[in-house]
Design an enzyme around this catalytic site. Structure first.
Site, PDB file in Angstrom:
ATOM      1  CB  CYS A  67      -0.936   0.013   1.209  1.00 29.73           C
ATOM      2  SG  CYS A  67      -0.091  -0.092   2.801  1.00 29.73           S
ATOM      3  CD  GLU A 129       2.073  -5.527   8.078  1.00 27.30           C
ATOM      4  OE1 GLU A 129       1.622  -5.211   6.964  1.00 27.30           O
ATOM      5  OE2 GLU A 129       1.400  -5.475   9.124  1.00 27.30           O
ATOM      6  CE  LYS A 205       1.030  -9.614   6.903  1.00 29.38           C
ATOM      7  NZ  LYS A 205       2.369  -9.862   6.342  1.00 29.38           N
ATOM      8  N   GLY A 207      -6.855  -6.112   7.148  1.00 32.79           N
ATOM      9  CA  GLY A 207      -8.147  -6.259   7.812  1.00 32.79           C
ATOM     10  C   GLY A 207      -8.065  -7.145   9.041  1.00 32.79           C
TER      11      GLY A 207
END
Length: 428
Positions: A67, A129, A205, A207
């Site tokens: 993102c 992440e 993930k 969420g």
């Protein structure tokens, strides 16, 4: 900090046939969520890019897309090859890319990958992440036959540095991530949050992480899950004793909720103003890239819309402590990167040393043959032993010189190639 990014115009005009290692991409620092969405890459798109790269004579390539960033790492004659590849498979254009992009080459590209993979370049410092994205990207590239020894070794070095930083520093201690920032935001701005109705739409993930943080920190028992695939939502709900509703009921569920969290992975908005029939205030948090909540929802007077870029600005004592760990992390990166760069340097002149050894062996064979014909009783075995030892000493001397060339390695390699006429052997 010095910016070692190379200008796009300079790289695009590179005409050398030799392949160089590049890192190209864009991230949250200069590209807003909308632009990042134009260049986001799904798993299927990654496979398509790798397939296209193979047919375009790009021998090694790996990708990451989150993102917060989209980046390509690979060997190409010039960076424009990688830029073209990215733009052909996304909704972004070259002109759009040029406005927000960065390009690194050689050691600068290596340095950039270390920062990314170890969380130092993350939107929230210490968010690791990204390393799973990097690892998955490398596996995908290797499966496609697009991971050379250099990039595989580099990827492993970055993963090693990431593990060491996690274990040897406190840069990732404390709960700080986009999902945690979302929960912090809700707790800071929604009074009596434990009594409010919260609807989580999308249980990927982010969420799932958001769901866990909501339960842990808000003690809310009024959390409802909706997912296009209901079975997946029911799996999560079963763990936490939550309510699951059908996607067909989303409009009525939104009407009764106080906080809507959207963590879907669609390429187009999944929430529009047409879904909103509101009689009370609604806080919407959009944790998706591309944006999955249409800006038009703000036409509704009851709506407050927050995107993850705003959430990522949330800071607390945890982040301040993480900042103090940066020097320790940089020392670890320097140690691992130095070891990798030494390996890469030695590897770069290995073909020259091998060709030099072969050339000297040819000279040896010719000279022994000549002496055998000229000298009666010539001891060929002894000459062979002595010649091989001399060749080994000469090549070792050259190798030691190249190891200590301090930036002039390529000049020395070119000189050796020229003196001993090794170009054909090295290129072959």
């Amino acid at each position: 900090m010095k910016n070692n990014a190379i200008s796009i115009s300079k790289i695009t005009n590179t005409s050398a046939a030799k392949a160089h290692f590049f890192a190209i991409g864009l991230n949250y620092k200069k590209a807003d969520a909308e632009i990042r969405g134009h260049f986001s890459i799904s798993e299927n798109t990654q496979k398509a890019i790798l397939s296209s790269a193979a047919s375009n004579n790009i021998q090694s390539l790996s990708l990451i897309s989150t993102c917060n960033r989209t980046e390509l790492y690979g060997f190409a004659e010039n960076a424009s090859q990688l830029i073209k590849l990215l733009c052909e498979h996304t909704h972004g254009t070259v002109e759009e890319f040029e406005k927000v992009a960065y390009i690194y080459q050689g050691k600068d590209a290596v340095s950039h990958l270390f920062k990314v993979g170890t969380g130092l370049d993350s939107q929230i410092l210490g968010d690791f992440e990204i390393i799973s994205q990097l690892r998955n990207g490398l596996r995908r590239s290797k499966k496609a036959g697009l991971l050379n020894a250099y990039m595989e070794r580099l990827g492993n070095a970055v993963i090693q540095a990431s593990k060491r930083i996690k274990n040897e520093t406190e840069i990732s201690t404390g709960a700080t991530s986009v999902s945690f920032a979302a929960v912090q935001y809700i707790m800071a701005r929604v009074p009596y949050v434990n009594e409010k109705n919260i609807l989580l739409f999308g249980i990927g993930k982010i969420g799932r992480n958001t769901c866990e943080n909501l339960i842990k920190h808000t003690k809310n028992e009024h959390i409802t899950l909706i997912n296009r695939t209901k079975v997946k939502a029911e799996e999560i709900a079963g763990k936490f004793n939550l309510v699951v509703k059908d996607y067909a009921n989303i409009q009525s569920e939104i009407a009764t909720t106080d906080v809507l969290i959207v963590a879907t992975g669609a390429q187009q908005p999944t929430i529009t103003k047409e879904l909103l029939y509101l009689k009370k205030p609604l806080l919407i948090l959009d944790l998706s890239i591309p944006k999955n909540v249409s800006e038009c929802v703000k036409d509704n007077e009851h709506v407050t819309l927050i995107h993850l870029d705003e959430l990522s600005k949330v800071t607390d004592a945890t982040l301040e402590h993480r900042q103090s760990q940066i020097p320790l992390a940089k020392n670890i990166i320097s140690e691992v990167a130095t070891e990798f760069n030494l390996w890469a340097k030695n590897r770069s002149f290995a073909p020259t040393i091998k060709a030099l050894k072969s050339k000297l062996s040819e000279i040896k064979i010719g000279e022994i043959d000549n002496q055998r014909r000229k000298i009666s009783g010539f001891n060929e075995d002894q000459a062979e032993i002595i010649s091989n030892r001399i060749i080994q000493k000469i090549t070792t001397q050259f190798a030691n010189h190249l190891k200590g060339a301090n930036g002039n390695t390529q000049e020395s390699i070119d000189l050796i190639n020229k003196v001993f006429q090794l170009n054909d052997e090295v290129n072959g």
